[in-house]
Design a protein around this motif. Sequence first.
Motif, PDB file in Angstrom:
ATOM      1  N   ALA A  71     -31.281   5.629  37.442  1.00 35.68           N
ATOM      2  CA  ALA A  71     -32.032   4.840  38.425  1.00 35.68           C
ATOM      3  C   ALA A  71     -31.340   3.526  38.764  1.00 35.68           C
ATOM      4  N   ASN A  72     -30.355   3.118  37.946  1.00 41.14           N
ATOM      5  CA  ASN A  72     -29.690   1.843  38.191  1.00 41.14           C
ATOM      6  C   ASN A  72     -28.550   1.932  39.189  1.00 41.14           C
ATOM      7  N   VAL A  73     -28.193   3.152  39.613  1.00 42.36           N
ATOM      8  CA  VAL A  73     -27.178   3.286  40.646  1.00 42.36           C
ATOM      9  C   VAL A  73     -27.772   2.774  41.961  1.00 42.36           C
ATOM     10  N   PRO A  74     -27.132   1.817  42.633  1.00 43.40           N
ATOM     11  CA  PRO A  74     -27.698   1.246  43.863  1.00 43.40           C
ATOM     12  C   PRO A  74     -27.900   2.299  44.945  1.00 43.40           C
ATOM     13  N   LYS A  75     -28.931   2.112  45.746  1.00 42.04           N
ATOM     14  CA  LYS A  75     -29.183   3.033  46.848  1.00 42.04           C
ATOM     15  C   LYS A  75     -28.118   2.896  47.934  1.00 42.04           C
ATOM     16  N   ASN A  76     -27.526   1.709  48.024  1.00 41.60           N
ATOM     17  CA  ASN A  76     -26.510   1.479  49.059  1.00 41.60           C
ATOM     18  C   ASN A  76     -25.111   1.729  48.497  1.00 41.60           C
ATOM     19  N   ALA A  77     -24.976   2.803  47.709  1.00 43.30           N
ATOM     20  CA  ALA A  77     -23.687   3.122  47.096  1.00 43.30           C
ATOM     21  C   ALA A  77     -23.388   4.606  47.271  1.00 43.30           C
ATOM     22  N   PHE A  78     -22.115   4.938  47.102  1.00 44.89           N
ATOM     23  CA  PHE A  78     -21.731   6.348  47.100  1.00 44.89           C
ATOM     24  C   PHE A  78     -20.694   6.591  46.015  1.00 44.89           C
ATOM     25  N   VAL A  79     -20.633   7.835  45.560  1.00 45.79           N
ATOM     26  CA  VAL A  79     -19.658   8.222  44.542  1.00 45.79           C
ATOM     27  C   VAL A  79     -18.974   9.493  45.021  1.00 45.79           C
ATOM     28  N   VAL A  80     -17.651   9.579  44.822  1.00 41.71           N
ATOM     29  CA  VAL A  80     -16.868  10.747  45.222  1.00 41.71           C
ATOM     30  C   VAL A  80     -16.583  11.593  43.990  1.00 41.71           C
ATOM     31  N   ILE A  81     -16.966  12.866  44.053  1.00 40.39           N
ATOM     32  CA  ILE A  81     -16.729  13.809  42.966  1.00 40.39           C
ATOM     33  C   ILE A  81     -15.694  14.822  43.440  1.00 40.39           C
ATOM     34  N   GLU A  96     -27.612  11.854  37.711  1.00 42.57           N
ATOM     35  CA  GLU A  96     -27.107  10.490  37.520  1.00 42.57           C
ATOM     36  C   GLU A  96     -26.975   9.725  38.833  1.00 42.57           C
ATOM     37  N   ASN A  97     -26.897  10.457  39.936  1.00 42.21           N
ATOM     38  CA  ASN A  97     -26.752   9.824  41.249  1.00 42.21           C
ATOM     39  C   ASN A  97     -27.915  10.200  42.163  1.00 42.21           C
ATOM     40  N   ARG A  98     -29.091  10.344  41.583  1.00 38.08           N
ATOM     41  CA  ARG A  98     -30.246  10.876  42.312  1.00 38.08           C
ATOM     42  C   ARG A  98     -30.802   9.933  43.365  1.00 38.08           C
ATOM     43  N   ASN A  99     -30.345   8.688  43.360  1.00 38.51           N
ATOM     44  CA  ASN A  99     -30.829   7.729  44.359  1.00 38.51           C
ATOM     45  C   ASN A  99     -29.741   7.279  45.325  1.00 38.51           C
ATOM     46  N   SER A 100     -28.541   7.795  45.164  1.00 34.55           N
ATOM     47  CA  SER A 100     -27.426   7.327  45.997  1.00 34.55           C
ATOM     48  C   SER A 100     -26.802   8.489  46.761  1.00 34.55           C
ATOM     49  N   ILE A 101     -25.632   8.256  47.325  1.00 36.82           N
ATOM     50  CA  ILE A 101     -24.931   9.274  48.112  1.00 36.82           C
ATOM     51  C   ILE A 101     -23.813   9.884  47.267  1.00 36.82           C
ATOM     52  N   ILE A 102     -23.775  11.215  47.229  1.00 35.78           N
ATOM     53  CA  ILE A 102     -22.723  11.919  46.498  1.00 35.78           C
ATOM     54  C   ILE A 102     -21.819  12.614  47.506  1.00 35.78           C
ATOM     55  N   VAL A 103     -20.523  12.360  47.406  1.00 37.96           N
ATOM     56  CA  VAL A 103     -19.538  13.042  48.240  1.00 37.96           C
ATOM     57  C   VAL A 103     -18.802  14.051  47.365  1.00 37.96           C
ATOM     58  N   PHE A 104     -19.068  15.327  47.569  1.00 38.78           N
ATOM     59  CA  PHE A 104     -18.342  16.377  46.861  1.00 38.78           C
ATOM     60  C   PHE A 104     -17.105  16.725  47.684  1.00 38.78           C
ATOM     61  N   ASP A 105     -15.945  16.349  47.173  1.00 39.00           N
ATOM     62  CA  ASP A 105     -14.695  16.528  47.913  1.00 39.00           C
ATOM     63  C   ASP A 105     -13.840  17.598  47.241  1.00 39.00           C
ATOM     64  N   ASP A 106     -13.650  18.717  47.921  1.00 37.41           N
ATOM     65  CA  ASP A 106     -12.843  19.819  47.396  1.00 37.41           C
ATOM     66  C   ASP A 106     -13.411  20.333  46.070  1.00 37.41           C
ATOM     67  N   CYS A 107     -14.718  20.500  46.021  1.00 35.19           N
ATOM     68  CA  CYS A 107     -15.401  21.067  44.850  1.00 35.19           C
ATOM     69  C   CYS A 107     -15.883  22.479  45.161  1.00 35.19           C
ATOM     70  N   ASP A 108     -14.992  23.291  45.671  1.00 31.44           N
ATOM     71  CA  ASP A 108     -15.391  24.622  46.143  1.00 31.44           C
ATOM     72  C   ASP A 108     -15.860  25.535  45.016  1.00 31.44           C
ATOM     73  N   SER A 109     -15.589  25.155  43.766  1.00 28.24           N
ATOM     74  CA  SER A 109     -16.029  25.984  42.640  1.00 28.24           C
ATOM     75  C   SER A 109     -17.544  26.122  42.608  1.00 28.24           C
ATOM     76  N   VAL A 110     -18.262  25.091  43.051  1.00 31.63           N
ATOM     77  CA  VAL A 110     -19.727  25.165  43.012  1.00 31.63           C
ATOM     78  C   VAL A 110     -20.260  26.143  44.054  1.00 31.63           C
TER      79      VAL A 110
END
Length: 252
Positions: A71-81, A96-110
């Motif tokens: 919950a401490n991850v800022p809403k105005n943030a993003f993380v690249v996975i 862990e990033n349930r309140n922010s933006i997640i960028v899945f980059d080249d994670c085609d395994s999922v």
Amino acid sequence: VASTPVTQSKFTINQRFGFLSDMIVMLANGDQPSVVVTGPGGLGKSHTVTTTLKKAGLKDMSILDDYEIGANVPKNAFVVIKGYSTPKGLYRTLYENRNSIIVFDDCDSVLKDTVSLNLLKGALDSYSKRIISWRADIKDEDLPTSFEFKGRVIFISNLASSNIDQAIITRSMAVDLSMTNKQKIERMQHLLTSGEFMPEFDKTIKADAMSLIERLQDSVKELSLRTLIQVTKIRQGAGKNWANLAEYTICG
């Protein structure tokens, strides 16, 4: 190696990149929960996404090793996975990033794992409340068996849109950036005229490199921005024989 046929669009490749920026702005403003970006690598998909997010005022938390999770991850943030992820790893990432933006980059395994696909579908849905659950046993005490996902997701893939589960595509705004060689050249030329690409090199140097790539486009092993970067550096430092060296390097 045969290339995947490119679906024709009435819109130019540069218009489609413009649409991508518009979609990312909508997502950054909270007007859209997810965006899926497909098309070949090395032509600026990831750069366009992250640059647009930063221009929208969001902070890139993926470059920090010690950011607080949950919950401490800022809403105005993003993380690249990037790279491979197990279903359990994906579940943790979403939590862990349930309140922010997640960028899945080249994670085609999922996209190739049924469990991961179902988790991702839950995150991409446009429902007012998105609940993601892990029904199997969880040994990690810090992970709940279910949680509400309030974040937003951007999925960047080098696959063609036709090769991605349509349940993922239909849950999101999607832009297909597949290109013919001609369109790749058009995109490179656009980036050169923008002035943002390799600004440390003289315009004439970059123009010479671009001209050589355009002439050899049907023989180049990989037609991408990486090719343009490589040829530009050769043009800068290889002397009078630069053109032959560049042709040998990119064509073999």
